[in-house]
Design a protein around this motif. Structure first.
Motif, PDB file in Angstrom:
ATOM      1  N   ARG A 153     -31.879  -0.974 -16.367  1.00 32.24           N
ATOM      2  CA  ARG A 153     -32.293   0.437 -16.438  1.00 32.24           C
ATOM      3  C   ARG A 153     -32.219   1.085 -15.056  1.00 32.24           C
ATOM      4  O   ARG A 153     -32.403   2.293 -14.939  1.00 32.24           O
ATOM      5  CB  ARG A 153     -33.720   0.536 -16.985  1.00 32.24           C
ATOM      6  CG  ARG A 153     -33.852   0.041 -18.414  1.00 32.24           C
ATOM      7  CD  ARG A 153     -33.083   0.910 -19.397  1.00 32.24           C
ATOM      8  NE  ARG A 153     -33.094   0.336 -20.720  1.00 32.24           N
ATOM      9  CZ  ARG A 153     -32.014   0.215 -21.498  1.00 32.24           C
ATOM     10  NH1 ARG A 153     -30.845   0.650 -21.073  1.00 32.24           N
ATOM     11  NH2 ARG A 153     -32.096  -0.320 -22.689  1.00 32.24           N
ATOM     12  N   ALA A 173     -35.493   4.539 -12.892  1.00 34.89           N
ATOM     13  CA  ALA A 173     -35.327   3.755 -14.118  1.00 34.89           C
ATOM     14  C   ALA A 173     -36.404   4.030 -15.162  1.00 34.89           C
ATOM     15  O   ALA A 173     -36.192   3.787 -16.357  1.00 34.89           O
ATOM     16  CB  ALA A 173     -35.344   2.271 -13.762  1.00 34.89           C
ATOM     17  N   SER A 187     -35.548   6.116 -18.221  1.00 30.51           N
ATOM     18  CA  SER A 187     -34.601   5.549 -19.197  1.00 30.51           C
ATOM     19  C   SER A 187     -35.090   4.221 -19.793  1.00 30.51           C
ATOM     20  O   SER A 187     -34.361   3.556 -20.510  1.00 30.51           O
ATOM     21  CB  SER A 187     -33.234   5.348 -18.536  1.00 30.51           C
ATOM     22  OG  SER A 187     -33.368   4.508 -17.411  1.00 30.51           O
ATOM     23  N   TRP A 188     -36.328   3.842 -19.466  1.00 27.72           N
ATOM     24  CA  TRP A 188     -36.895   2.579 -19.961  1.00 27.72           C
ATOM     25  C   TRP A 188     -37.317   2.778 -21.417  1.00 27.72           C
ATOM     26  O   TRP A 188     -38.326   3.412 -21.698  1.00 27.72           O
ATOM     27  CB  TRP A 188     -38.092   2.208 -19.076  1.00 27.72           C
ATOM     28  CG  TRP A 188     -38.728   0.898 -19.388  1.00 27.72           C
ATOM     29  CD1 TRP A 188     -38.256  -0.073 -20.221  1.00 27.72           C
ATOM     30  CD2 TRP A 188     -39.979   0.417 -18.884  1.00 27.72           C
ATOM     31  NE1 TRP A 188     -39.125  -1.133 -20.250  1.00 27.72           N
ATOM     32  CE2 TRP A 188     -40.189  -0.862 -19.443  1.00 27.72           C
ATOM     33  CE3 TRP A 188     -40.929   0.926 -18.006  1.00 27.72           C
ATOM     34  CZ2 TRP A 188     -41.312  -1.624 -19.158  1.00 27.72           C
ATOM     35  CZ3 TRP A 188     -42.048   0.173 -17.720  1.00 27.72           C
ATOM     36  CH2 TRP A 188     -42.233  -1.107 -18.283  1.00 27.72           C
TER      37      TRP A 188
END
Lengths: 217, 232
Positions: free
Chosen positions: B188, B194, B197-198
């Protein structure tokens, strides 16, 4: 074999055949080697071969004391091979299903459950031994004589803890004795052939070899 | 220093676990549901399980350690003192940190699972490994123990730390987030980018992201700080 009932019948017949006579043991070995996936099972997991160590010890003792070591070793080795096949070919829950089908919901279920717990403990042990070897490997330690005691203690401890957990789980689910299993068995034609072959071997094994040749004349 | 898994595939029964990735120094969080492949990845990364396909390359990694999920599996000695020594770390320091001072001569199996976990965590964290893999390190610990572990992991600097867990409430500050998706490891990216988008992020983090308040990191403190910003 896909039908656990026929597998059990074949294994009982072959074990009796192999134990009874040398020619029975040879025929049972041929059944194991040719008719079924015995060698394939051993290739998948070879650790059950550990059961041969006690046999080697007894055979050695017989050899030293002048006993019938060759016949004994051959017959028992085949019995153990057949037993190893029965263990490796068996799927989880099959023993419980067969016992309940054979002996009913009371005694059958209880015997099946006890056997199933014992079998799952053996399968669990294989995994535990592998992980114990990893632990030694991570620390860069060889498993020497000194490592056997803590290793065995750890395995025993995990087996006891698992047994305790299983007992708690059974109580929590209301188990007090007996039960039902909705088992469905598949009986392919191949399984029937293989079982008939095993029964034939048992029949031959219980007769003296000379008598058998007279019979086929 | 780098751990590279090149098109690794491991078959476990019917399931195929795939990973193609590179772990550089820092704390890597590997998440995924139970059975996704985290423990398998940990074993492969530690060099204990050879992959069915692909290769594992260790660049500049001289010492490594894996902490199993179940602490009993680590035991190789008869006393707690000997067990600590087997990890090559100072005995008294570890005894004191794990709250077992004065119990060095006891059998490690006499400890509760929580005590054993604390002891082994202290052992592995006291080591100076280039690669440290922790498989479900939070299991068996209470809230205090989990927070303490997060702080300890945060102090590890210089090496590669791979944290495989499905813990959702107590996490340390991490550098990179990885996630198992259909038994395939996906990166990610670096934190904090990140976090948005996790996909398997805890509900609290997802709510914060939806409110436009992306936390700086995934630790309890960072999430609390972002939540306070939301209230402002």
């Amino acid at each position: 074999m896909q039908d656990p009932r026929l597998r059990l019948l074949a294994v009982v017949a072959l074990s009796a055949a192999a134990f009874t006579s040398v020619h029975g043991a040879i025929l049972a070995f041929l059944w194991w080697a040719c008719t079924l996936s015995g060698p394939v099972c051993l290739w998948r997991s070879r650790w059950p071969l550990l059961v041969f160590f006690p046999l080697l010890t007894v055979s050695l003792a017989l050899f030293v004391t002048g006993g019938e070591w060759a016949s004994y070793s051959l017959r028992l080795a085949v019995v153990l091979l057949v037993a190893t096949f029965a263990f490796l070919d068996q799927g989880p829950g099959e023993f419980l299903s067969v016992c309940t089908w054979l002996l009913g919901r009371g005694l059958g279920f209880d015997c099946g459950l006890a056997g199933e717990i014992a079998l799952s403990a053996l399968r669990f042990l294989e995994d535990e031994i592998r992980k114990a070897k990893w632990a030694f490997s991570l620390k860069g330690m060889p498993i020497g004589i000194a490592g056997i005691v803590p290793l065995s203690t750890g395995l025993l401890y995990s087996a006891l803890r698992r047994a305790s957990d299983q007992g708690d789980l059974l109580v929590a689910r209301g188990y007090s004795g007996g039960g039902s299993v909705c088992a469905r068995f598949r009986t392919p034609f191949r399984d029937i052939l293989v079982t008939v072959a095993a029964l034939a071997i048992a029949f031959i094994a219980f007769r003296p070899l000379g008598e058998f040749f007279i019979l086929i004349q | 220093m780098e751990l590279v898994l090149d098109r690794v595939l491991v078959k476990r029964g019917e399931v195929s676990i795939r990973a193609s990735c590179a772990f550089s120094p820092g704390v890597h969080l590997v998440t995924g549901s139970v059975g996704a492949g985290k423990s398998t990845l940990a074993l492969v990364a530690a060099g204990l399980l050879p992959p069915t396909e692909g290769s594992v390359e260790r660049r500049g990694i001289a010492r490594s350690m894996l902490l199993f999920q179940f602490p009993e599996l680590h035991l190789t000695e008869k006393t707690i003192r000997e067990e600590i020594s087997s990890f090559g770390v100072p005995v008294d320091g570890v005894l004191s940190r794990s709250g077992l001072f004065g119990r060095g001569e006891e059998d490690p199996l006499s400890l509760s699972r929580g005590e054993l976990k604390r002891l082994l965590l202290s052992c592995v964290l006291a080591r100076d490994d280039d690669l440290l893999i922790l498989d479900e390190p939070f299991s068996g610990l209470d809230c205090t123990g989990r927070l303490r572990l997060c702080r300890e992991i945060g102090k590890k600097r210089g090496g590669i730390v791979i944290l495989c867990t499905h813990e959702r409430h107590f996490l340390p500050r991490v550098d990179v987030i990885w996630e198992f998706e259909d038994h395939t490891l996906a990166c990610r990216g670096r934190v904090p980018e990140a976090i948005a988008s996790w996909q398997g992020a805890p509900a609290g983090i997802k709510a914060l992201v939806a409110a436009g308040q992306v936390p700086q990191n995934v630790s309890f403190e960072d999430i609390g700080e972002a939540a306070c910003r939301t209230r402002d």
